[in-house]
Design a protein around this motif. Structure first.
Motif, PDB file in Angstrom:
ATOM      1  N   LEU A  35      -0.578  16.773 -13.935  1.00 21.14           N
ATOM      2  CA  LEU A  35      -0.133  15.748 -14.871  1.00 21.14           C
ATOM      3  C   LEU A  35      -1.118  14.588 -14.872  1.00 21.14           C
ATOM      4  N   ALA A  36      -1.532  14.185 -16.056  1.00 21.21           N
ATOM      5  CA  ALA A  36      -2.393  13.015 -16.178  1.00 21.21           C
ATOM      6  C   ALA A  36      -1.596  11.762 -15.840  1.00 21.21           C
ATOM      7  N   ARG A  37      -2.230  10.817 -15.178  1.00 22.86           N
ATOM      8  CA  ARG A  37      -1.586   9.557 -14.827  1.00 22.86           C
ATOM      9  C   ARG A  37      -2.473   8.388 -15.251  1.00 22.86           C
ATOM     10  N   ASN A  38      -1.844   7.392 -15.839  1.00 24.17           N
ATOM     11  CA  ASN A  38      -2.579   6.204 -16.247  1.00 24.17           C
ATOM     12  C   ASN A  38      -3.092   5.440 -15.032  1.00 24.17           C
ATOM     13  N   PRO A  39      -4.257   4.816 -15.133  1.00 26.41           N
ATOM     14  CA  PRO A  39      -4.700   3.926 -14.053  1.00 26.41           C
ATOM     15  C   PRO A  39      -3.884   2.639 -14.069  1.00 26.41           C
ATOM     16  N   LEU A  40      -3.790   1.980 -12.920  1.00 28.36           N
ATOM     17  CA  LEU A  40      -3.081   0.710 -12.837  1.00 28.36           C
ATOM     18  C   LEU A  40      -4.039  -0.431 -13.145  1.00 28.36           C
ATOM     19  N   PRO A  41      -3.642  -1.387 -13.992  1.00 21.17           N
ATOM     20  CA  PRO A  41      -4.536  -2.507 -14.311  1.00 21.17           C
ATOM     21  C   PRO A  41      -4.681  -3.497 -13.165  1.00 21.17           C
ATOM     22  N   ALA A  42      -3.694  -3.547 -12.272  1.00 25.21           N
ATOM     23  CA  ALA A  42      -3.715  -4.499 -11.162  1.00 25.21           C
ATOM     24  C   ALA A  42      -2.669  -4.073 -10.150  1.00 25.21           C
ATOM     25  N   LYS A  43      -2.631  -4.764  -9.008  1.00 24.90           N
ATOM     26  CA  LYS A  43      -1.616  -4.475  -8.001  1.00 24.90           C
ATOM     27  C   LYS A  43      -0.238  -4.659  -8.627  1.00 24.90           C
ATOM     28  N   PRO A  44       0.640  -3.647  -8.543  1.00 27.40           N
ATOM     29  CA  PRO A  44       1.933  -3.721  -9.239  1.00 27.40           C
ATOM     30  C   PRO A  44       2.905  -4.730  -8.670  1.00 27.40           C
ATOM     31  N   SER A  45       2.712  -5.162  -7.419  1.00 27.06           N
ATOM     32  CA  SER A  45       3.634  -6.117  -6.809  1.00 27.06           C
ATOM     33  C   SER A  45       2.921  -6.883  -5.711  1.00 27.06           C
ATOM     34  N   MET A  46       3.206  -8.187  -5.631  1.00 28.97           N
ATOM     35  CA  MET A  46       2.634  -9.007  -4.568  1.00 28.97           C
ATOM     36  C   MET A  46       3.213  -8.633  -3.204  1.00 28.97           C
ATOM     37  N   MET A  47       4.323  -7.893  -3.214  1.00 25.63           N
ATOM     38  CA  MET A  47       4.947  -7.472  -1.957  1.00 25.63           C
ATOM     39  C   MET A  47       4.148  -6.363  -1.276  1.00 25.63           C
ATOM     40  N   LEU A  48       3.304  -5.666  -2.021  1.00 27.28           N
ATOM     41  CA  LEU A  48       2.521  -4.588  -1.435  1.00 27.28           C
ATOM     42  C   LEU A  48       1.381  -5.145  -0.587  1.00 27.28           C
ATOM     43  N   PRO A  49       1.078  -4.509   0.539  1.00 23.56           N
ATOM     44  CA  PRO A  49      -0.076  -4.943   1.328  1.00 23.56           C
ATOM     45  C   PRO A  49      -1.370  -4.693   0.547  1.00 23.56           C
ATOM     46  N   ASP A  50      -2.414  -5.378   0.939  1.00 27.94           N
ATOM     47  CA  ASP A  50      -3.725  -5.109   0.355  1.00 27.94           C
ATOM     48  C   ASP A  50      -4.236  -3.776   0.880  1.00 27.94           C
ATOM     49  N   ASN A  51      -5.004  -3.085   0.054  1.00 29.56           N
ATOM     50  CA  ASN A  51      -5.582  -1.814   0.480  1.00 29.56           C
ATOM     51  C   ASN A  51      -6.544  -2.037   1.649  1.00 29.56           C
ATOM     52  N   ASP A  52      -6.469  -1.158   2.636  1.00 31.02           N
ATOM     53  CA  ASP A  52      -7.358  -1.216   3.796  1.00 31.02           C
ATOM     54  C   ASP A  52      -8.465  -0.188   3.582  1.00 31.02           C
ATOM     55  N   VAL A  53      -9.486  -0.611   2.868  1.00 24.25           N
ATOM     56  CA  VAL A  53     -10.554   0.313   2.484  1.00 24.25           C
ATOM     57  C   VAL A  53     -11.289   0.819   3.715  1.00 24.25           C
ATOM     58  N   ALA A  54     -11.491  -0.046   4.698  1.00 25.86           N
ATOM     59  CA  ALA A  54     -12.224   0.351   5.902  1.00 25.86           C
ATOM     60  C   ALA A  54     -11.545   1.507   6.626  1.00 25.86           C
ATOM     61  N   LYS A  55     -10.223   1.514   6.641  1.00 26.47           N
ATOM     62  CA  LYS A  55      -9.465   2.578   7.304  1.00 26.47           C
ATOM     63  C   LYS A  55      -9.064   3.690   6.336  1.00 26.47           C
ATOM     64  N   ASN A  56      -9.501   3.569   5.090  1.00 24.03           N
ATOM     65  CA  ASN A  56      -9.170   4.562   4.067  1.00 24.03           C
ATOM     66  C   ASN A  56      -7.657   4.728   3.931  1.00 24.03           C
ATOM     67  N   ILE A  57      -6.977   3.585   3.806  1.00 29.17           N
ATOM     68  CA  ILE A  57      -5.534   3.586   3.571  1.00 29.17           C
ATOM     69  C   ILE A  57      -5.270   2.703   2.354  1.00 29.17           C
ATOM     70  N   PHE A  58      -4.729   3.302   1.320  1.00 28.41           N
ATOM     71  CA  PHE A  58      -4.456   2.583   0.072  1.00 28.41           C
ATOM     72  C   PHE A  58      -2.943   2.463  -0.113  1.00 28.41           C
ATOM     73  N   TYR A  59      -2.512   1.255  -0.456  1.00 30.02           N
ATOM     74  CA  TYR A  59      -1.098   0.992  -0.699  1.00 30.02           C
ATOM     75  C   TYR A  59      -0.787   0.896  -2.191  1.00 30.02           C
ATOM     76  N   TRP A  60      -1.816   0.777  -2.981  1.00 31.92           N
ATOM     77  CA  TRP A  60      -1.666   0.910  -4.432  1.00 31.92           C
ATOM     78  C   TRP A  60      -2.928   1.573  -4.971  1.00 31.92           C
ATOM     79  N   LYS A  61      -2.793   2.247  -6.102  1.00 35.09           N
ATOM     80  CA  LYS A  61      -3.859   3.114  -6.589  1.00 35.09           C
ATOM     81  C   LYS A  61      -4.885   2.320  -7.399  1.00 35.09           C
TER      82      LYS A  61
END
Length: 251
Positions: A149-175
């Motif tokens: 299934l195709a999925r739209n990209p997100l224009p920005a973080k969907p909620s301020m409640m989500l943590p920031d993505n931890d790129v160094a550890k390769n852990i993403f909390y939003w796409k």
């Protein structure tokens, strides 16, 4: 005595007028909230109908889906088929839960024949199997065909409640598609397809990642919310009417 009563009644009239004014303002606000929920209900019903129609349609070539995305900016849940070669070294891991377990959705770049890349959500792996070396059978090589299934990209973080993505550890909390791609080790100048693709339930070797995990169960409680707001408005109207019909009393 009649003069004293008149003075007392006169003093109570401004208070009654103020109470009535505030009540009317609140009544209008409650009606507006109820109407807004009715509008949201119609929007949600239309969205659900669109998703149902899309998910039950035949898979389309990536080129067709890209054209529709360029024209409308929305291809969410559109079935699509694409072929290419996985770049497993570029796995990105999106924190998720599935069937009660915590873990990650594995997003892997797929190299297309035209030299571009598309991020494929291959499915879910448990938390302790984040490391691809622990699931080598699922690292398929050679050219593959993926349907999903195709999925739209997100224009920005969907909620301020989500943590920031931890790129160094390769852990993403939003796409964050662009950051995912930039950190995946793609060749210099690589061009990315503007959408994600969630792979279907076709089993992967070794059973991991588990595909077909797209959640399409969207909540639709707008009718309940509309009844709540309209009910509060009706209750407030009843209170105001009773207050207006009640004779003023000396303070």
């Amino acid at each position: 005595m009649s003069e004293a009563l008149a003075k007392t009644t006169g003093r109570s009239r401004p208070k009654t007028a103020l109470l009535l004014g505030l009540g009317l303002v609140l009544f209008v606000i409650l009606l507006g909230l109820g109407t807004w929920q009715v509008q949201r209900l119609h929007w949600k019903e239309g969205l659900l109908a669109t998703i149902d129609q899309r998910t039950h349609s035949a898979p389309r070539p990536l080129a067709d889906v890209e054209k529709e995305f360029a024209a409308n900016g929305d291809v969410d849940y559109t079935p699509v088929t694409v072929s290419g070669t996985f770049l497993h070294s570029g796995e990105r891991h999106f924190y998720a839960t599935w069937d009660g377990d915590a873990g990650f959705n594995v997003y892997t770049p797929l190299a297309l024949d035209d030299g571009r890349f598309v991020l494929i959500n291959r499915g879910f792996v448990p938390y302790d199997l984040k490391d691809a070396a622990k699931r080598p059978q699922g690292q398929v090589t050679g050219k593959v065909t993926v349907t999903g299934l195709a999925r739209n990209p997100l224009p920005a973080k969907p909620s301020m409640m989500l943590p920031d993505n931890d790129v160094a550890k390769n852990i993403f909390y939003w796409k964050d598609r662009d950051v995912m791609a930039a950190s995946a080790g793609l060749p210099a100048g690589a061009v990315l397809v503007p959408i994600f693709i969630d792979a279907d339930k076709t089993p992967n070797p070794g059973g991991l990642p588990v595909g077909g995990i797209t959640i399409i169960d969207l909540p639709n409680s707008h009718l309940q919310y509309a009844f709540t707001w309209y009910g509060l408005a009706a209750a407030l109207a009843a209170v105001l009417i009773i207050r207006l019909r009640r004779p003023a009393k000396p303070e």
